[in-house]
Every structure is written in C-alpha cells, then in structure tokens.
Design a protein around this motif. Structure first.
Motif, PDB file in Angstrom:
ATOM      1  N   SER A 323     -13.496   4.773   1.893  1.00  0.00           N
ATOM      2  CA  SER A 323     -12.565   5.846   2.218  1.00  0.00           C
ATOM      3  C   SER A 323     -12.705   6.920   1.152  1.00  0.00           C
ATOM      4  O   SER A 323     -13.518   6.813   0.232  1.00  0.00           O
ATOM      5  CB  SER A 323     -11.119   5.314   2.278  1.00  0.00           C
ATOM      6  OG  SER A 323     -10.708   4.856   1.002  1.00  0.00           O
ATOM      7  N   VAL A 325     -10.686   7.746  -1.270  1.00  0.00           N
ATOM      8  CA  VAL A 325     -10.314   7.287  -2.600  1.00  0.00           C
ATOM      9  C   VAL A 325     -11.179   6.105  -3.014  1.00  0.00           C
ATOM     10  O   VAL A 325     -11.730   6.071  -4.118  1.00  0.00           O
ATOM     11  CB  VAL A 325      -8.818   6.917  -2.638  1.00  0.00           C
ATOM     12  CG1 VAL A 325      -8.438   6.385  -4.009  1.00  0.00           C
ATOM     13  CG2 VAL A 325      -7.960   8.137  -2.286  1.00  0.00           C
ATOM     14  N   ASN A 327     -14.306   4.992  -2.603  1.00  0.00           N
ATOM     15  CA  ASN A 327     -15.587   5.455  -2.076  1.00  0.00           C
ATOM     16  C   ASN A 327     -16.798   4.756  -2.674  1.00  0.00           C
ATOM     17  O   ASN A 327     -17.929   5.090  -2.334  1.00  0.00           O
ATOM     18  CB  ASN A 327     -15.718   6.965  -2.287  1.00  0.00           C
ATOM     19  CG  ASN A 327     -15.564   7.351  -3.751  1.00  0.00           C
ATOM     20  OD1 ASN A 327     -15.488   6.483  -4.625  1.00  0.00           O
ATOM     21  ND2 ASN A 327     -15.510   8.651  -4.016  1.00  0.00           N
ATOM     22  N   TYR A 689      -4.360   0.732   6.330  1.00  0.00           N
ATOM     23  CA  TYR A 689      -4.447   1.836   5.369  1.00  0.00           C
ATOM     24  C   TYR A 689      -4.458   3.162   6.108  1.00  0.00           C
ATOM     25  O   TYR A 689      -4.852   3.252   7.274  1.00  0.00           O
ATOM     26  CB  TYR A 689      -5.679   1.723   4.450  1.00  0.00           C
ATOM     27  CG  TYR A 689      -7.018   1.944   5.106  1.00  0.00           C
ATOM     28  CD1 TYR A 689      -7.520   3.228   5.344  1.00  0.00           C
ATOM     29  CD2 TYR A 689      -7.827   0.860   5.437  1.00  0.00           C
ATOM     30  CE1 TYR A 689      -8.765   3.427   5.917  1.00  0.00           C
ATOM     31  CE2 TYR A 689      -9.072   1.043   6.007  1.00  0.00           C
ATOM     32  CZ  TYR A 689      -9.535   2.335   6.247  1.00  0.00           C
ATOM     33  OH  TYR A 689     -10.780   2.529   6.823  1.00  0.00           O
ATOM     34  N   CYS A 690      -3.991   4.198   5.430  1.00  0.00           N
ATOM     35  CA  CYS A 690      -4.071   5.577   5.907  1.00  0.00           C
ATOM     36  C   CYS A 690      -4.568   6.432   4.741  1.00  0.00           C
ATOM     37  O   CYS A 690      -4.062   6.311   3.616  1.00  0.00           O
ATOM     38  CB  CYS A 690      -2.717   6.098   6.394  1.00  0.00           C
ATOM     39  SG  CYS A 690      -2.191   5.423   8.000  1.00  0.00           S
ATOM     40  N   ASP A 691      -5.560   7.275   5.001  1.00  0.00           N
ATOM     41  CA  ASP A 691      -6.145   8.142   3.976  1.00  0.00           C
ATOM     42  C   ASP A 691      -5.794   9.595   4.247  1.00  0.00           C
ATOM     43  O   ASP A 691      -5.956  10.087   5.372  1.00  0.00           O
ATOM     44  CB  ASP A 691      -7.672   7.982   3.953  1.00  0.00           C
ATOM     45  CG  ASP A 691      -8.108   6.667   3.317  1.00  0.00           C
ATOM     46  OD1 ASP A 691      -7.304   6.097   2.570  1.00  0.00           O
ATOM     47  OD2 ASP A 691      -9.239   6.220   3.579  1.00  0.00           O
ATOM     48  N   TYR A 720      -0.112   2.635  -3.004  1.00  0.00           N
ATOM     49  CA  TYR A 720      -0.920   3.839  -2.805  1.00  0.00           C
ATOM     50  C   TYR A 720      -1.737   4.120  -4.060  1.00  0.00           C
ATOM     51  O   TYR A 720      -1.416   3.691  -5.170  1.00  0.00           O
ATOM     52  CB  TYR A 720      -0.046   5.037  -2.439  1.00  0.00           C
ATOM     53  CG  TYR A 720       0.693   5.680  -3.591  1.00  0.00           C
ATOM     54  CD1 TYR A 720       0.163   6.797  -4.258  1.00  0.00           C
ATOM     55  CD2 TYR A 720       1.930   5.194  -4.021  1.00  0.00           C
ATOM     56  CE1 TYR A 720       0.848   7.395  -5.304  1.00  0.00           C
ATOM     57  CE2 TYR A 720       2.616   5.780  -5.062  1.00  0.00           C
ATOM     58  CZ  TYR A 720       2.058   6.893  -5.712  1.00  0.00           C
ATOM     59  OH  TYR A 720       2.716   7.485  -6.753  1.00  0.00           O
ATOM     60  N   SER A 728      -4.602   7.473  -0.824  1.00  0.00           N
ATOM     61  CA  SER A 728      -4.776   6.351   0.095  1.00  0.00           C
ATOM     62  C   SER A 728      -3.537   5.473   0.022  1.00  0.00           C
ATOM     63  O   SER A 728      -3.141   5.036  -1.053  1.00  0.00           O
ATOM     64  CB  SER A 728      -6.026   5.551  -0.268  1.00  0.00           C
ATOM     65  OG  SER A 728      -6.211   4.492   0.645  1.00  0.00           O
ATOM     66  N   TYR A 730      -2.060   1.936   1.424  1.00  0.00           N
ATOM     67  CA  TYR A 730      -2.687   0.752   1.985  1.00  0.00           C
ATOM     68  C   TYR A 730      -1.750  -0.440   1.904  1.00  0.00           C
ATOM     69  O   TYR A 730      -0.778  -0.458   1.147  1.00  0.00           O
ATOM     70  CB  TYR A 730      -4.013   0.447   1.281  1.00  0.00           C
ATOM     71  CG  TYR A 730      -3.923   0.372  -0.226  1.00  0.00           C
ATOM     72  CD1 TYR A 730      -3.652  -0.831  -0.864  1.00  0.00           C
ATOM     73  CD2 TYR A 730      -4.097   1.517  -1.010  1.00  0.00           C
ATOM     74  CE1 TYR A 730      -3.573  -0.894  -2.240  1.00  0.00           C
ATOM     75  CE2 TYR A 730      -4.001   1.466  -2.388  1.00  0.00           C
ATOM     76  CZ  TYR A 730      -3.744   0.254  -3.007  1.00  0.00           C
ATOM     77  OH  TYR A 730      -3.654   0.181  -4.370  1.00  0.00           O
ATOM     78  N   CYS A 763      -6.030   6.836   9.933  1.00  0.00           N
ATOM     79  CA  CYS A 763      -5.427   5.523   9.708  1.00  0.00           C
ATOM     80  C   CYS A 763      -6.309   4.429  10.296  1.00  0.00           C
ATOM     81  O   CYS A 763      -7.096   4.676  11.214  1.00  0.00           O
ATOM     82  CB  CYS A 763      -4.026   5.452  10.328  1.00  0.00           C
ATOM     83  SG  CYS A 763      -2.807   6.522   9.520  1.00  0.00           S
TER      84      CYS A 763
END
Length: 836
Positions: A323, A325, A327, A689-691, A720, A728, A730, A763
């Motif tokens: 994602s 964050v 990565n 999770y949602c970024d 987060y 992020s 999560y 998400c």
C-alpha cells in the motif's frame, strides 16, 4: 220392445255385480329367479322368465296382473307388466350398472292382480320370490403396471432363470378381463425374454465391458387381449465379476460456498463378495495442500488474526499487503495462484528492507516470531544459508544480532546478546531438524523466545532444539541496525568488498531465501497459550461427522484436531457403511478458495479365522469448491471541496460525507442489496485496511499533515500509520467502524502554497483479495484574494449558478452516530455531488 231392453239391462247388471264381488285367488310366481345384466345396460335376462298367473282368470280385474313390486333398499331395479292378461313382465335397471362397483344383487319381488275393479280395490299379492342378478363384465380397462420403471442387475457371464418380475393389474371385475394373460417385450434385438407371469431372464451371458446397462420396454395383455396403454421401462444393470471394494461413491463432489456441511458418501457401501469380515478400519483423509496455505484459513493479515485470536497487542507485520504506507513489499513476487491468501514467493534474488519506523524497538529477552513457510530441499550438496528474517548492522561490521534461517533442511534461530547483558558464553544458535522444513508444504512456525529458552511450534506442536550452541556476547556500539526479510543486509566492509570483486551494482544482500512466506510477524512477549496457537493456524475447512451420537457404541471413531483425518473402526459391516455415509465436508469461510480438495479412503479388514482375507483397494475422490459470490466495495462522497487557505490551519475534515457499502455479486449478475425506503442494505462484511494516499507531491514535513485523534479508535479493532505519502488505517473491523474513523481524518496546512491537493481512498477486504473502487477527492485551496471573491459569489450567487447538496446513500448497518445530518457552511467551501 222397451220391456225387453230393460229386462236385458237388468240381467247384465246382475252378472257384473257378481264379478266385482269375486277375487278368490292371489297371483302366483316362481319362488326364485336368476338373472344376468351386462354392465352399462338396463335389460335383465331372467331364468325363468318373469310371468305371474292368477286362477281368477279370465275374470276381469281379478284374473289380471297389474304390477310387480321390487323390495330391497339397495336394489337399483324395477319390474314392468308387459301383458295384464298373460301376466308377462320384464325386469330392468333404473340406471347404469357398474360391475366394478357391485358384481351381483339379491332382492325380493312380488306380483299383484288388479283387484275387483278399475280402482284396484281388494287386490291380492303373490308370495315373495328371491331374485339373484349377476352383472356381466365389459372389458373397459387396460392393464396398468405397478411401476413405470423397474431395475434389476446381473453379474456378467451368468444366465439367469429370472432377473426380476414385472407386474400389471386390470380394474375390470371379471376374471376374464381382470387377469393378465400375457407379457411381451416390445424392444427389438434384445438379449432378454419374458414369460406369461412377467419374469424376465437373459437369453445369453452379458459382458460388463461390452455394455453395462440395458433398457427394454415391456407391455401387458389381459385375457380379453386388451393391451396396456403405457409400457413399462425395465433397466438391467450388468455388474462386473465381484471384486471387493467400496461401491456407490462419486469421484467428484461439488461444494457450493455457504451450504454448510455436505455428505461425501451418502450411498457408499463396502462390497465384500460374500467374504466373512470380522473387523473393519476405514481412514478418510482430506488433502487441502492445493488451497491457500495448506487449507482454507482466515485470510486476514497475521497481525489482525493475532488480535482476533486474543494474542496481546504490539505485533508488527513484516509482510503486509502493498500500500502507500506499507510499500516495502511492492517489489516482491506474490503467489498469484492463491486468491485466498497473500503469500510471497522468494526465488533467491529478492529481499525486502523494512523501514526503521516499522521495526519494533522494545524487544527484550521475551519476544515471538510467527510465519507461514513452504520450503523444499536446496540444490547442491552444501547448500548456503537461506535467511527468512535478519537484523544486522546497517554499516561497518555486518554483525547479525538476530536472524532466522534454513540451512540443509534445518531451521536455525540466531540470537546474540551484548556485553551490557552478560560477559560470558550464552546460548546463541538454536537448531531444529524436522521433515516439515523441506517437504514443500505449508506449515505454521512460531519461535517463542524466553531467553535463554527458545521454543519452536510447528502447526501447533512443540519441538525442542536438538542442538544449542553458545557464543560470546557482541560488543555494544552506536551502529544502526537494518531488519530485512528474504536475505541478510550486508552493508559493511565485507559487502563493499563483494561489490568491488563483482565490479557492478552494489549487492547489499546475502544468504537469499528460496521458498514462500506469508504472515511474517514479530512482537514483544512470548506466546500466551496453546489455545491461541491453535486459533492462529486452524483450518476453516475440514471433515465432519453428522450426528456422531447416532453411530452407536460398536463404532469407534477419531477426528484429528485439524479435521483433515477421520478414522473409524468396528466389527459390523452395515454399521460401518452407515457411519461412513455420515462423513461430510464443511468450509465455514464466507469466501472460500475455489478449486479441488483431494480425498483418500483407505481400508483394512480382518476375516473370521481365515488365512486369506479380502483386500480393499484405496479410492480417491475430489471435493470441488465452486466459485463464491464476490463482494463489491463501493465508496461514495464529495468529489471536490473548496476552502480558504487561512482555514486549513484549523484542519479540514476530508471525508465528512463518506459512505462505504459492500454488496455481493451473485452468479446471475444480480447484487444482493435492499432498496426499500430508498436505502441500500449493506451486506455484513469486515474490512481490514483503508489507505488514504496523497496524489502528486508528498506532504511537506512540519507544514502539512493528515491528522487523526487516537480517541477515534477507542472501542475498535483499528490502528493507523501516518507518513508524508498518506495514512493507512488497518485492522479487522466492520464497515461502519471504518466509516466512522475515516470521517474524522483531517487535513492540516500551516502554510498553504499549492492551490490543489488531491487524495485517493481505497479499502480492502480479506487482506487485499477484494479491493474497493478508487475514490478521489480534490481540495481546492483559495488564497486571500480568491477567498474573498469566492465568499462574495456564494453570498450573492448569479442567477445561472445552482447550489447543489450532495446525494447520500445511507447504509442500514451504520450506527446512530453515523446518521447525524451534515450541515455545510458554503461561506467556507462548496461541494459537488459524487456517487460512485
């Protein structure tokens, strides 16, 4: 002349008066009659004929027969006089007579004369006669077979006198028409014959290999030669020469997700070929290596799963889904053949460098490492070390502080203490030699460190090291360390020397891993309990026994903890057959991994005191898990926000009107949503999770940031992480909790330079298996002059400008706090509607 006439009339009158006064005798009829009537007609043939006599004849009235009287409540007959003088009569039915309802009738009949005059005064009745009437049958009905289809079986190579018997019946009432006198095979060129009793036999020996199933048609005739209106179909199944083994099972069993348990062998039985069996043991094994990490498990991240299983917090996921964050796993190769689990495949040429802000800094003498690993034998006689996890010096000396690696199919954990803890020899390397390390199958490993003791759990089973080597502590220094996955960091002098020798791009890694990893985590503290370990590696699919209490005391069974193996044993063959029919497959995951699960059934038997006993061959079958209905995650909200730059210092709530819904797409293309009251009914799913990604230039440190107050996470399974590229959020939690938290994310800018900032929100469900649509929000920042002009336009909008309020789709599953109306201050910003 007149006198003569009067004299004659007087004489005539005297004679008439004599007749009227005389009716001496009653009529006479036979004492009994026998008659026949054909059904559906009214004429009855009597024997003898119906005739009444009267001795008063030929006297008028007294010697004449005026009628017959039929007595009997259920007699549907009447008798009429055909000739009063001769007394002849006829018996007839008052309506149609049905032989199938009543085959004969018995009733009483009497005759009466006409009395003494026209009015029937002083009439006399005959004695009572008994009448028996039989109903003659008409061949109305055709033969009817008792079954539309018959099934029989023969063993190949044998000729039978009778394979099976077909039977037909006829509803006619008489033996002539109700009996079946003949059966006939109507199929042409068949190897079968039938006799008049319906027995079917084969006229020649049959071969299973040549033809295993015959279908013939048979008709029937009654004794009146009336044919059956519908033929019956006879199926003859040819069985091969008896071979001991399981019969009545299917090689392929389809499993629809969400159906619960499905019986695997509902009709299976063991054919012993008349062998005397005294004891049976049957083993059913489910092989799920083709699905995910060895079987269908919870597909959440290892960090989230630990929290769901009740492990203490503080776990760090070293192989998360890529994602904005997290990565550092973006360049790793994922195992694309597993849509249920996020697994990474290492081929000996790649590794991941864990950012410093992710590495746990509070590890003491107690910590835990968990991972899923699939690994095979390494090529070569003396294989190199293959590193799963390594914490080494970032520069200078390349010292390994702790690492987990595989060497010659041995798992080794290295832990070096420093002089601040001790100055003597201490345990440093812990070795385990296990078959699981190189069997090319998925296994779950837990390294629990309680220094100086290190314990290994493999699939929930405890293993102590077979070898522990000691080493001196390492000297403490100010050198930073680097944590890596898939290889060891080699950034010191030796690494530079290797770079100079190869004469190419620097190679900071060494001891590459070859295999697959998933769910690699590290956290402070040792593992709490065996219950948590079982939860972390438990399968969500397996074998089950329906109503085990009904098996009885004579059947013993064992189901292993993983529910992949069922063992049954007993002495009664029929009870064993019944017990095996209760074995079922169950998969409790909401979205199971599609594909094949292999079954193997092996059997051992013992016979009654015989030197030679039957041998039952193993059988294999496949449970095919069908494609599950997939969820669609949709995010909606405002597409543009406009705000004066001066107001950004206080912070802007980016997603105040955010809405997330999840619908299931069924196989017919319909979505499982509810449109009652104008609202969607959200399907109950969890996100993990949602970024929130910053598009364009990164946030400027100290000037711009995304903010989220920790109180927003209270009572939720969420955490987060924040960076200059985004935020992020999560953890496994409900959609409503994610929506509530994301709505509280604020964008702050202490010195706004840019005129536009763009954010993108996505998400995930099931660790990236299902990804939402990309929701993009653009923030237009108005500087001082633009802000004044914008405020004036809002306060006095031109005629052609329309202020539009956002369209909102409410989810029925949102909490009451999420349904609070949103009030927009258009003096600060404007909103354009956007529903995805």
């Amino acid at each position: 002349m007149l006198v003569v006439v009067l004299t004659l009339l007087l004489n005539r009158r005297s004679h008439l008066s004599l007749f009227v006064l005389v009716n001496k005798h009653k009529p006479w009829i036979e004492s009994s009659y026998h008659g026949i009537i054909t059904e559906n007609t009214d004429a009855v043939l009597l024997d003898p004929p119906l005739v009444a006599l009267d001795k008063d004849a030929p006297v008028p009235y007294a010697g004449e027969i005026c009628g017959f009287h039929v007595q009997g409540l259920s007699a549907p007959f009447e008798a009429v006089v055909l000739n009063r003088t001769s007394g002849e009569g006829r018996l007839r039915a008052r309506g149609p007579i049905d032989c199938e309802r009543q085959r004969e009738f018995t009733f009483i009949i009497q005759a009466h004369d006409c009395g003494t005059g026209p009015k029937g005064h002083a009439k006399k009745r005959s004695h009572k006669a008994v009448v028996h009437v039989q109903v003659g049958d008409v061949n109305e009905f055709s033969p009817v077979f008792g079954q539309l289809e018959y099934h029989g079986s023969v063993t190949e190579g044998k000729v039978y006198d009778s394979i099976l018997q077909v039977q037909a019946s006829d509803q006619d009432c008489s033996p002539q028409y109700s009996q079946i006198c003949n059966y006939q095979i109507t199929s042409q060129d068949t190897a079968f014959a039938i006799d008049r009793n319906g027995n079917i036999r084969n006229t020649e020996s049959l071969s299973f290999d040549k033809k295993s199933h015959y279908k013939i048609r048979v008709t029937a005739f009654d004794c009146g030669q009336k044919r059956a209106t519908q033929d019956t179909v006879v199926h003859i199944h040819v069985k091969p020469i008896c071979k001991p083994g399981w019969q009545g099972w299917s090689k392929l069993v389809d499993y629809e997700p969400g159906m619960g348990g499905k019986l695997l062998f509902p009709k299976m039985h063991l054919e012993t070929c008349a062998g005397s069996v005294s004891w049976i043991r049957t083993t059913v094994e489910l092989e799920t290596s083709g699905a995910g990490r060895g079987c269908d498990r919870q597909s959440y991240s290892e960090r989230s799963l630990q929290k769901l299983c009740g492990a203490s917090s503080g776990s760090t996921d070293l192989l998360p889904a890529p994602s904005g964050v997290f990565n550092w796993t973006a360049t790793l190769v994922t195992d694309g053949g597993r849509d249920s689990d996020l697994t990474y495949r290492f081929d000996g040429r790649q590794a991941a460098k864990i950012p410093d802000w992710v590495v746990p800094q509070n590890l003491t003498h107690q910590f835990t490492i968990t991972t899923w690993m699939k690994h095979g034998p390494s090529p070569g006689q003396r294989a190199e070390k293959e590193t799963l996890l390594c914490n080494s010096d970032k520069t200078e000396m390349n010292r390994h502080h702790y690492s987990l690696y595989v060497h010659n199919c041995r798992l080794v954990f290295l832990l070096r203490t420093d002089y601040t803890q001790t100055d003597s020899f201490r345990p440093a390397e812990f070795h385990w030699k296990l078959e699981q390390i190189c069997d090319k199958e998925w296994h779950y490993y837990i390294i629990s460190v309680d220094f100086p003791v290190v314990t290994l759990y493999v699939d929930g089973v405890t293993f102590d090291p077979y070898l522990v080597t000691d080493d001196w502590p390492i000297h403490s220094s100010q050198i930073d360390v680097q944590l890596t996955v898939g290889a060891c960091w080699q950034g010191g002098r030796n690494g530079m020397w290797l770079t100079k020798r190869l004469g190419n791009t620097p190679l900071p890694f060494t001891q590459y891993f070859r295999g697959s990893l998933s769910g690699l985590t590290i956290r402070p503290g040792k593992i709490e309990s065996q219950k948590i370990i079982s939860c972390l590696q438990s399968c969500k699919e397996g074998l089950d026994i329906t109503s085990p209490e009904s098996l009885g005391q004579r059947i013993k069974f064992h189901l292993n903890p993983a529910q992949s193996l069922v063992v049954m044993e007993g002495e009664d063959l029929e009870q064993m057959n019944a017990a095996l029919r209760k074995v079922s497959y169950i998969n409790s995951r909401q979205f199971p991994t599609k594909g094949a699960r292999h079954l193997r059934i092996s059997t051992a038997v013992q016979c009654f005191g015989e030197d030679v006993c039957i041998s039952v061959p193993d059988i294999e079958a496949v449970v095919m898990v069908m494609q599950p209905s997939e969820p669609r995650i949709t995010i909606s909200g405002a597409e543009h926000l406009t705000i004066p730059a001066s107001d950004l210092a206080l912070g802007l709530s980016l997603f105040r009107d955010l809405h997330i819904i999840s619908t299931v797409i069924k196989s017919d293309g319909q979505t499982n949503t509810d449109h009652r009251s104008g609202a969607f009914k959200e399907i109950t799913h969890n996100l993990d999770y949602c970024d929130i990604m910053v598009l364009g230039e990164e946030l400027r440190a100290g000037l711009e940031s995304l903010e989220l107050h920790h109180s927003a996470l209270s009572g939720k399974h969420l955490e987060y992480a924040n960076s200059s590229t985004g935020m992020s959020i999560y953890g496994v939690d409900s959609i409503s909790h994610y929506t509530e938290v994301i709505r509280q994310v604020r964008y702050q800018s202490r010195q706004a330079v840019d005129s536009v900032r763009t954010f993108r929100l996505t998400c995930s469900e099931l660790n990236g298996r299902y990804i939402s649509d990309q929701y993009t929000l653009q923030v237009n920042i108005l500087h001082s002059e633009e802000a004044i002009e914008h405020v004036n336009h809002v306060m006095a909008p031109p005629k052609y400008m329309q202020i539009i309020h956002p369209t909102v789709i409410e989810s029925n599953s949102y909490s009451s706090g999420e349904n609070t109306p949103t009030f927009w201050d258009f003096s600060l910003f404007t909103v354009s509607p956007r529903v995805r």
